[in-house]
Write an enzyme that holds these catalytic residues in place. Structure first.
Site, PDB file in Angstrom:
ATOM      1  N   PHE A  11       0.812  -1.221   0.000  1.00 11.80           N
ATOM      2  CA  PHE A  11       0.000   0.000   0.000  1.00 11.80           C
ATOM      3  C   PHE A  11       0.851   1.279   0.000  1.00 11.80           C
ATOM      4  N   ASP A  59      13.062 -11.548  -1.008  1.00 15.38           N
ATOM      5  CA  ASP A  59      12.725 -11.481   0.424  1.00 15.38           C
ATOM      6  C   ASP A  59      13.823 -10.664   1.122  1.00 15.38           C
ATOM      7  N   THR A 100      10.337 -11.146   9.294  1.00 10.72           N
ATOM      8  CA  THR A 100      10.439 -10.065   8.301  1.00 10.72           C
ATOM      9  C   THR A 100      10.777  -8.732   8.959  1.00 10.72           C
ATOM     10  N   THR A 125       6.036   3.016  12.817  1.00  4.28           N
ATOM     11  CA  THR A 125       4.626   3.293  13.088  1.00  4.28           C
ATOM     12  C   THR A 125       4.441   3.916  14.468  1.00  4.28           C
ATOM     13  N   ASP A 126       3.365   4.686  14.617  1.00 12.34           N
ATOM     14  CA  ASP A 126       3.049   5.248  15.943  1.00 12.34           C
ATOM     15  C   ASP A 126       2.675   4.150  16.938  1.00 12.34           C
ATOM     16  N   GLU A 127       2.382   2.934  16.412  1.00 14.83           N
ATOM     17  CA  GLU A 127       1.947   1.863  17.308  1.00 14.83           C
ATOM     18  C   GLU A 127       3.052   1.428  18.269  1.00 14.83           C
ATOM     19  N   TYR A 153       2.658  -7.320  16.311  1.00 18.75           N
ATOM     20  CA  TYR A 153       3.055  -6.433  15.206  1.00 18.75           C
ATOM     21  C   TYR A 153       3.845  -5.244  15.735  1.00 18.75           C
ATOM     22  N   LYS A 157       7.849  -4.119  15.194  1.00 17.46           N
ATOM     23  CA  LYS A 157       8.275  -2.833  14.619  1.00 17.46           C
ATOM     24  C   LYS A 157       9.178  -2.088  15.606  1.00 17.46           C
ATOM     25  N   ASN A 183      -2.595   5.295   7.856  1.00 18.42           N
ATOM     26  CA  ASN A 183      -2.743   5.846   6.505  1.00 18.42           C
ATOM     27  C   ASN A 183      -4.039   5.338   5.873  1.00 18.42           C
ATOM     28  N   TYR A 210     -15.216  -3.884  15.591  1.00 15.77           N
ATOM     29  CA  TYR A 210     -14.739  -4.563  16.798  1.00 15.77           C
ATOM     30  C   TYR A 210     -15.259  -3.830  18.041  1.00 15.77           C
ATOM     31  N   ASN A 252     -13.603   4.670  15.275  1.00 14.45           N
ATOM     32  CA  ASN A 252     -13.883   3.698  14.206  1.00 14.45           C
ATOM     33  C   ASN A 252     -15.343   3.757  13.773  1.00 14.45           C
ATOM     34  N   ASP A 275     -14.267  -8.051  20.276  1.00 11.03           N
ATOM     35  CA  ASP A 275     -13.168  -7.099  20.187  1.00 11.03           C
ATOM     36  C   ASP A 275     -11.834  -7.804  19.883  1.00 11.03           C
ATOM     37  N   ARG A 276     -10.913  -7.036  19.334  1.00 13.08           N
ATOM     38  CA  ARG A 276      -9.540  -7.508  19.102  1.00 13.08           C
ATOM     39  C   ARG A 276      -8.841  -7.686  20.461  1.00 13.08           C
TER      40      ARG A 276
HETATM   41  P1  NAD Z   1       1.403  -3.654   3.225  1.00 11.23           P
HETATM   42  O1  NAD Z   1       1.106  -4.872   4.055  1.00 11.23           O
HETATM   43  O2  NAD Z   1       0.332  -3.094   2.356  1.00 11.23           O
HETATM   44  O3  NAD Z   1       2.665  -3.949   2.282  1.00 11.23           O
HETATM   45  C1  NAD Z   1       3.799  -4.613   2.725  1.00 11.23           C
HETATM   46  C2  NAD Z   1       4.644  -4.970   1.502  1.00 11.23           C
HETATM   47  O4  NAD Z   1       5.848  -5.599   1.979  1.00 11.23           O
HETATM   48  C3  NAD Z   1       3.971  -5.965   0.553  1.00 11.23           C
HETATM   49  O5  NAD Z   1       4.158  -5.563  -0.774  1.00 11.23           O
HETATM   50  C4  NAD Z   1       4.705  -7.274   0.830  1.00 11.23           C
HETATM   51  O6  NAD Z   1       4.754  -8.142  -0.293  1.00 11.23           O
HETATM   52  C5  NAD Z   1       6.074  -6.775   1.226  1.00 11.23           C
HETATM   53  N1  NAD Z   1       6.823  -7.730   2.066  1.00 11.23           N
HETATM   54  C6  NAD Z   1       6.362  -8.371   3.175  1.00 11.23           C
HETATM   55  N2  NAD Z   1       7.322  -9.179   3.666  1.00 11.23           N
HETATM   56  C7  NAD Z   1       8.408  -9.028   2.862  1.00 11.23           C
HETATM   57  C8  NAD Z   1       9.705  -9.574   2.871  1.00 11.23           C
HETATM   58  N3  NAD Z   1      10.091 -10.476   3.785  1.00 11.23           N
HETATM   59  N4  NAD Z   1      10.585  -9.183   1.911  1.00 11.23           N
HETATM   60  C9  NAD Z   1      10.201  -8.276   0.966  1.00 11.23           C
HETATM   61  N5  NAD Z   1       8.990  -7.743   0.908  1.00 11.23           N
HETATM   62  C10 NAD Z   1       8.091  -8.098   1.852  1.00 11.23           C
HETATM   63  O7  NAD Z   1       1.933  -2.581   4.259  1.00 11.23           O
HETATM   64  P2  NAD Z   1       1.737  -0.992   4.273  1.00 11.23           P
HETATM   65  O8  NAD Z   1       0.446  -0.667   4.941  1.00 11.23           O
HETATM   66  O9  NAD Z   1       2.035  -0.456   2.943  1.00 11.23           O
HETATM   67  O10 NAD Z   1       2.894  -0.574   5.291  1.00 11.23           O
HETATM   68  C11 NAD Z   1       4.213  -0.311   4.817  1.00 11.23           C
HETATM   69  C12 NAD Z   1       5.103   0.040   5.992  1.00 11.23           C
HETATM   70  O11 NAD Z   1       4.577   1.182   6.672  1.00 11.23           O
HETATM   71  C13 NAD Z   1       5.202  -1.061   7.040  1.00 11.23           C
HETATM   72  O12 NAD Z   1       6.522  -1.106   7.498  1.00 11.23           O
HETATM   73  C14 NAD Z   1       4.264  -0.613   8.155  1.00 11.23           C
HETATM   74  O13 NAD Z   1       4.702  -1.078   9.403  1.00 11.23           O
HETATM   75  C15 NAD Z   1       4.418   0.896   8.052  1.00 11.23           C
HETATM   76  N6  NAD Z   1       3.252   1.686   8.486  1.00 11.23           N
HETATM   77  C16 NAD Z   1       2.008   1.433   7.975  1.00 11.23           C
HETATM   78  C17 NAD Z   1       0.930   2.225   8.356  1.00 11.23           C
HETATM   79  C18 NAD Z   1      -0.456   2.003   7.783  1.00 11.23           C
HETATM   80  O14 NAD Z   1      -1.402   2.695   8.185  1.00 11.23           O
HETATM   81  N7  NAD Z   1      -0.642   1.103   6.825  1.00 11.23           N
HETATM   82  C19 NAD Z   1       1.116   3.280   9.263  1.00 11.23           C
HETATM   83  C20 NAD Z   1       2.411   3.518   9.768  1.00 11.23           C
HETATM   84  C21 NAD Z   1       3.460   2.725   9.348  1.00 11.23           C
HETATM   85  P1  TYD Z   2      -6.594  -1.500  11.175  1.00 11.44           P
HETATM   86  O1  TYD Z   2      -6.995  -0.922   9.872  1.00 11.44           O
HETATM   87  O2  TYD Z   2      -6.346  -2.976  11.263  1.00 11.44           O
HETATM   88  O3  TYD Z   2      -5.333  -0.666  11.680  1.00 11.44           O
HETATM   89  P2  TYD Z   2      -4.592  -0.663  13.138  1.00 11.44           P
HETATM   90  O4  TYD Z   2      -5.115  -1.765  13.962  1.00 11.44           O
HETATM   91  O5  TYD Z   2      -3.168  -0.867  12.761  1.00 11.44           O
HETATM   92  O6  TYD Z   2      -4.886   0.690  13.701  1.00 11.44           O
HETATM   93  O7  TYD Z   2      -7.731  -1.151  12.236  1.00 11.44           O
HETATM   94  C1  TYD Z   2      -8.085   0.182  12.521  1.00 11.44           C
HETATM   95  C2  TYD Z   2      -9.121   0.155  13.635  1.00 11.44           C
HETATM   96  O8  TYD Z   2     -10.314  -0.464  13.151  1.00 11.44           O
HETATM   97  C3  TYD Z   2      -8.688  -0.666  14.838  1.00 11.44           C
HETATM   98  O9  TYD Z   2      -9.149  -0.020  16.017  1.00 11.44           O
HETATM   99  C4  TYD Z   2      -9.397  -1.994  14.654  1.00 11.44           C
HETATM  100  C5  TYD Z   2     -10.675  -1.608  13.923  1.00 11.44           C
HETATM  101  N1  TYD Z   2     -11.238  -2.624  12.999  1.00 11.44           N
HETATM  102  C6  TYD Z   2     -12.578  -3.006  13.097  1.00 11.44           C
HETATM  103  O10 TYD Z   2     -13.334  -2.509  13.968  1.00 11.44           O
HETATM  104  N2  TYD Z   2     -13.058  -3.938  12.228  1.00 11.44           N
HETATM  105  C7  TYD Z   2     -12.274  -4.512  11.275  1.00 11.44           C
HETATM  106  O11 TYD Z   2     -12.776  -5.391  10.512  1.00 11.44           O
HETATM  107  C8  TYD Z   2     -10.914  -4.100  11.170  1.00 11.44           C
HETATM  108  C9  TYD Z   2      -9.999  -4.696  10.126  1.00 11.44           C
HETATM  109  C10 TYD Z   2     -10.436  -3.147  12.052  1.00 11.44           C
END
Ligand code: NAD
Ligand code: TYD
Length: 339
Positions: A11, A59, A100, A125-127, A153, A157, A183, A210, A252, A275-276
């Site tokens: 993404f 990888d 990974t 990540t902020d997490e 997760y 990180k 994002n 959730y 949410n 809930d998660r």
């Molecule tokens: P995503 O899951 O959409 O994409 C991850 C990508 O990494 C995929 O294309 C996957 O094929 C590749 N990948 C996974 N394991 C691999 C490996 N061993 N070797 C090579 N490639 C590999 O993730 P995303 O949402 O795009 O997040 C990207 C980064 O941003 C991550 O590091 C995540 O922790 C961080 N991040 C995401 C968010 C969010 O809201 N999505 C917010 C803050 C930070």
């Molecule tokens: P998510 O998109 O998995 O991101 P993160 O857990 O990394 O913040 O989830 C965002 C919020 O939405 C989180 O509080 C969990 C909730 N959630 C649901 O309520 N239902 C769902 O099916 C999913 C995937 C998430």
């Protein structure tokens, strides 16, 4: 400038590649991606034929493969997006997250030390800061907030972040870290909240919230995140962490209701499910440092960004319909059936 972008078929990585090719047409971008369930080559279709773009299926844990690529490409900058990124999957099976997210990061940094680079950037990540209580809206995550993780997760990180800081201090690796809030935008895999709710709405399927849905996330349009990383890799100080977030906190349940409204679907589709485990209550970023030092500010307001995102999912049905018709079905059954 040669830049290796890992996880570029996912993404945020793909959106970052589009941004970089547009903003820096003189750069060469090499995308390194394992193509896990979350990586899609179709996402990169529009840039595949560009002369200054190369895709390599690899990888990040494959040491000899990574070293060979560094030898071939002699990269200046590495931006590491590659990760297992879904909290719910990390609760089902943490092991691949450790492999990974932690081991993979160390392999990339070893390659950087061996071949020499000008910048290693870790997309975090902020997490890693854990969560904030709902009754303290005055509290925000700053770069000084202690690491305090909740899920496998976020722990993986955080482990990677600690390693990056250690490689900087011990080996002098010119590294930076950015920690971003949630994002949203195009090419977001439909296992995450916003794209899952859009896809289910469009298919008139139940919307699984959730618990009560009162958890708060700080949402940022993906392009704003990409622009922030572009600034950090060029102007950020090595050894520093930069928080990225848009002061856009939403519950949410309110997001799901908004998606229903935008798509003209009834709120009766909303189903509250179990809930998660360990569910973080609230994330909220204080982005003062990146604003003051690098002049970054988010440009897309949520009201506009969510409309753009929904339109993208309407205009690109084949992209997500193909995803949810495959292995995703088994995932969905396992996670949601009888929940
Ligand atoms: P995503 O899951 O959409 O994409 C991850 C990508 O990494 C995929 O294309 C996957 O094929 C590749 N990948 C996974 N394991 C691999 C490996 N061993 N070797 C090579 N490639 C590999 O993730 P995303 O949402 O795009 O997040 C990207 C980064 O941003 C991550 O590091 C995540 O922790 C961080 N991040 C995401 C968010 C969010 O809201 N999505 C917010 C803050 C930070
Ligand atoms: P998510 O998109 O998995 O991101 P993160 O857990 O990394 O913040 O989830 C965002 C919020 O939405 C989180 O509080 C969990 C909730 N959630 C649901 O309520 N239902 C769902 O099916 C999913 C995937 C998430």
């Amino acid at each position: 400038m040669n830049i290796i972008v890992t996880g570029g078929a996912g993404f945020i990585g793909s959106n970052f590649i589009f941004h970089m090719l547009e903003a820096h047409p003189d750069y060469r971008i090499i995308c390194l991606d394992k193509l896990t369930y979350a990586g899609n080559l179709s996402t990169l279709k529009s840039v595949m034929d560009k002369l200054n773009f190369r895709f390599v299926k690899l990888d990040i844990c494959d040491r000899s493969g990574v070293y060979k690529l560094f030898e071939e490409e002699k990269p200046d900058i590495i931006v590491n997006f590659a990760a297992e990124s879904h909290v719910d999957r990390s609760i089902e099976d943490p092991s691949v997250f450790l492999q990974t997210n932690i081991i993979g990061t160390s392999v990339l940094m070893d390659a950087c030390r061996k071949y020499g680079i000008t910048r290693y950037h870790q997309v975090s990540t902020d997490e890693v800061y854990g969560d904030l209580p709902l009754d303290r809206p005055d509290l925000f995550f700053t770069e000084e907030t202690p690491i305090h993780t909740s899920s496998p997760y976020s722990s993986s990180k955080a482990g990677a972040d600690l390693l990056v800081m250690a490689y900087h201090r011990t080996f002098g690796l010119p590294a930076t870290i950015s920690r971003c809030s949630n994002n949203y935008g195009p090419y977001h895999f439909p296992e995450k909240l916003i794209p899952l709710m859009i896809a289910n709405c469009l298919n008139d399927k139940p919307l699984p919230v959730y618990g009560e849905g009162l958890n708060v996330r700080d949402w940022l349009y993906v392009e704003d995140h990409c622009k922030a990383i572009d600034l950090v890799i060029h102007k950020g100080r090595v050894g520093e962490v930069y928080n990225i977030g848009g002061h856009n906190e939403m519950r949410n349940i309110d997001i799901v209701k908004l998606i229903c409204k935008e798509l003209g679907k009834p709120e009766s589709l909303i189903t509250h499910v179990k809930d998660r485990l360990g569910h973080d209550m609230r994330y909220a970023i204080d982005p003062t440092k990146i604003h003051n030092e690098l002049g970054w500010l988010p440009e897309t307001k949520f009201a506009e960004g969510i409309k753009k995102t929904i339109k993208w999912y309407l205009d690109n049905r084949e992209w997500w319909e193909e995803i949810i018709s495959g292995e995703y079905q088994n995932y969905y059954k396992k996670m949601y059936e009888g929940r």
